[in-house]
Design a protein around this motif. Structure first.
Motif, PDB file in Angstrom:
ATOM      1  N   CYS A  24       4.611  -2.352  -8.125  1.00 29.57           N
ATOM      2  CA  CYS A  24       4.145  -0.992  -7.875  1.00 29.57           C
ATOM      3  C   CYS A  24       2.652  -0.835  -8.147  1.00 29.57           C
ATOM      4  O   CYS A  24       2.083   0.214  -7.885  1.00 29.57           O
ATOM      5  CB  CYS A  24       4.937   0.019  -8.708  1.00 29.57           C
ATOM      6  SG  CYS A  24       4.764  -0.223 -10.477  1.00 29.57           S
ATOM      7  N   ARG A  27       0.337   0.682  -5.533  1.00 32.35           N
ATOM      8  CA  ARG A  27       0.147   2.121  -5.376  1.00 32.35           C
ATOM      9  C   ARG A  27      -1.117   2.602  -6.075  1.00 32.35           C
ATOM     10  O   ARG A  27      -1.664   3.644  -5.736  1.00 32.35           O
ATOM     11  CB  ARG A  27       1.359   2.881  -5.923  1.00 32.35           C
ATOM     12  CG  ARG A  27       2.612   2.718  -5.089  1.00 32.35           C
ATOM     13  CD  ARG A  27       3.764   3.499  -5.683  1.00 32.35           C
ATOM     14  NE  ARG A  27       3.438   4.899  -5.809  1.00 32.35           N
ATOM     15  CZ  ARG A  27       4.074   5.738  -6.629  1.00 32.35           C
ATOM     16  NH1 ARG A  27       5.032   5.280  -7.402  1.00 32.35           N
ATOM     17  NH2 ARG A  27       3.727   6.994  -6.687  1.00 32.35           N
ATOM     18  N   LYS A  28      -1.584   1.853  -7.049  1.00 35.54           N
ATOM     19  CA  LYS A  28      -2.786   2.232  -7.768  1.00 35.54           C
ATOM     20  C   LYS A  28      -4.007   1.472  -7.272  1.00 35.54           C
ATOM     21  O   LYS A  28      -5.143   1.852  -7.543  1.00 35.54           O
ATOM     22  CB  LYS A  28      -2.609   2.006  -9.273  1.00 35.54           C
ATOM     23  CG  LYS A  28      -3.576   2.801 -10.123  1.00 35.54           C
ATOM     24  CD  LYS A  28      -3.202   2.752 -11.593  1.00 35.54           C
ATOM     25  CE  LYS A  28      -4.105   3.669 -12.412  1.00 35.54           C
ATOM     26  NZ  LYS A  28      -3.743   3.665 -13.854  1.00 35.54           N
ATOM     27  N   LYS A  66      -3.322  11.128  -4.045  1.00 34.94           N
ATOM     28  CA  LYS A  66      -2.979  10.524  -5.325  1.00 34.94           C
ATOM     29  C   LYS A  66      -2.237  11.523  -6.210  1.00 34.94           C
ATOM     30  O   LYS A  66      -2.436  12.738  -6.114  1.00 34.94           O
ATOM     31  CB  LYS A  66      -4.260  10.096  -6.066  1.00 34.94           C
ATOM     32  CG  LYS A  66      -5.179   9.183  -5.265  1.00 34.94           C
ATOM     33  CD  LYS A  66      -4.667   7.764  -5.217  1.00 34.94           C
ATOM     34  CE  LYS A  66      -5.704   6.830  -4.602  1.00 34.94           C
ATOM     35  NZ  LYS A  66      -5.252   5.427  -4.579  1.00 34.94           N
ATOM     36  N   TYR A  71      -1.930   7.295  -8.630  1.00 33.35           N
ATOM     37  CA  TYR A  71      -1.114   6.470  -7.754  1.00 33.35           C
ATOM     38  C   TYR A  71      -0.992   7.130  -6.375  1.00 33.35           C
ATOM     39  O   TYR A  71      -0.841   8.341  -6.261  1.00 33.35           O
ATOM     40  CB  TYR A  71       0.292   6.278  -8.333  1.00 33.35           C
ATOM     41  CG  TYR A  71       0.392   5.232  -9.406  1.00 33.35           C
ATOM     42  CD1 TYR A  71      -0.399   5.300 -10.553  1.00 33.35           C
ATOM     43  CD2 TYR A  71       1.277   4.175  -9.294  1.00 33.35           C
ATOM     44  CE1 TYR A  71      -0.301   4.337 -11.548  1.00 33.35           C
ATOM     45  CE2 TYR A  71       1.377   3.211 -10.288  1.00 33.35           C
ATOM     46  CZ  TYR A  71       0.577   3.303 -11.410  1.00 33.35           C
ATOM     47  OH  TYR A  71       0.676   2.346 -12.381  1.00 33.35           O
TER      48      TYR A  71
END
Length: 236
Positions: A24, A27-28, A66, A71
């Protein structure tokens, strides 16, 4: 839906030029920069080859939205609170769901009045009503617009002429028929061409699909942060 990172996936990040296993953290991460449509198409081709158990669908946006943690998020319109990174207030959600119910009734009534094809199925299946209302931007719904065409997604992403555009590649477990429901993934995929009557040309030209929770949540009391599908490339 499964939150991205819950399974092993192969994708690109801004740190590497070769698709690799990730979590994940994507996502950042910053979006992977591409220099042309052909560059984008080449990256997508590699994703399709390396993630052969998934069907790619695409979403084009002029902005990478975001959440409060920084994220990347993809939320349906009914759960958006622009500029905050949070879900709407309880009052706003209740109002939106009331408007959605009223719009559903009006849509069914109009289909009946015009004796349109598919009116019986529309009256039975709420997810079909949501799909039409979302695609034509009648009101906010719990569904997310996507397309099977990379060209269409890229067009939507760049239509305002800004210097940056974002294309999201979403990995869907499978697609079969007008509505594909996956209990394992917690996902419904709706094919607009099988939902809208032949007189509605736009959904057929745009190769439009919609994504939603399975089973769908139908009230403000069931609100959740909308999770992301299984794998994603963000191209800027």
């Amino acid at each position: 839906m499964d939150i991205i990172g819950s399974q092993k996936i192969l994708t690109f990040t801004s740190r590497g030029q070769i698709a690799s296993l990730t979590s994940c953290a994507i996502r950042k991460a910053k979006a992977l920069k591409v220099t042309s449509y052909m560059d984008l198409a080449t990256r997508v081709a590699e994703l399709q080859f390396r993630n052969r158990d998934f069907v790619p669908l695409f979403r084009g946006q002029s902005t990478d939205h975001k959440n409060i943690f920084g994220y990347t998020t993809l939320k349906p319109t009914i759960l958006r609170a622009p500029g905050t990174g949070k879900v709407p207030t309880d009052t706003a959600l209740n109002q939106r769901f009331k408007k959605l119910v009223a719009a559903e009734k009006a849509l069914v009534d109009e289909y009946e009045a015009q004796e349109m094809l598919g009116r019986e199925r529309l009256a039975r299946q709420r997810i079909l009503r949501w799909a039409i209302l979302q695609h034509y931007e009648i009101c906010r719904t719990p569904l997310l617009d996507v397309t099977q065409s990379l060209r269409i997604a890229a067009s939507f992403a760049s239509q305002d002429g800004s210097k940056e555009a974002f294309v999201f590649v979403l990995g869907i477990p499978n697609i079969s028929g007008a509505i594909t429901a996956s209990a394992e993934a917690g996902l419904q995929t709706i094919r607009l061409a099988s939902v809208c009557p032949p007189s509605a040309v736009r959904p057929h030209l745009q190769e439009g699909y919609l994504l939603g929770e399975y089973p769908e949540f139908a009230s403000a009391e069931q609100k959740l942060l909308y999770p992301m599908p299984r794998w994603i490339l963000v191209a800027g």
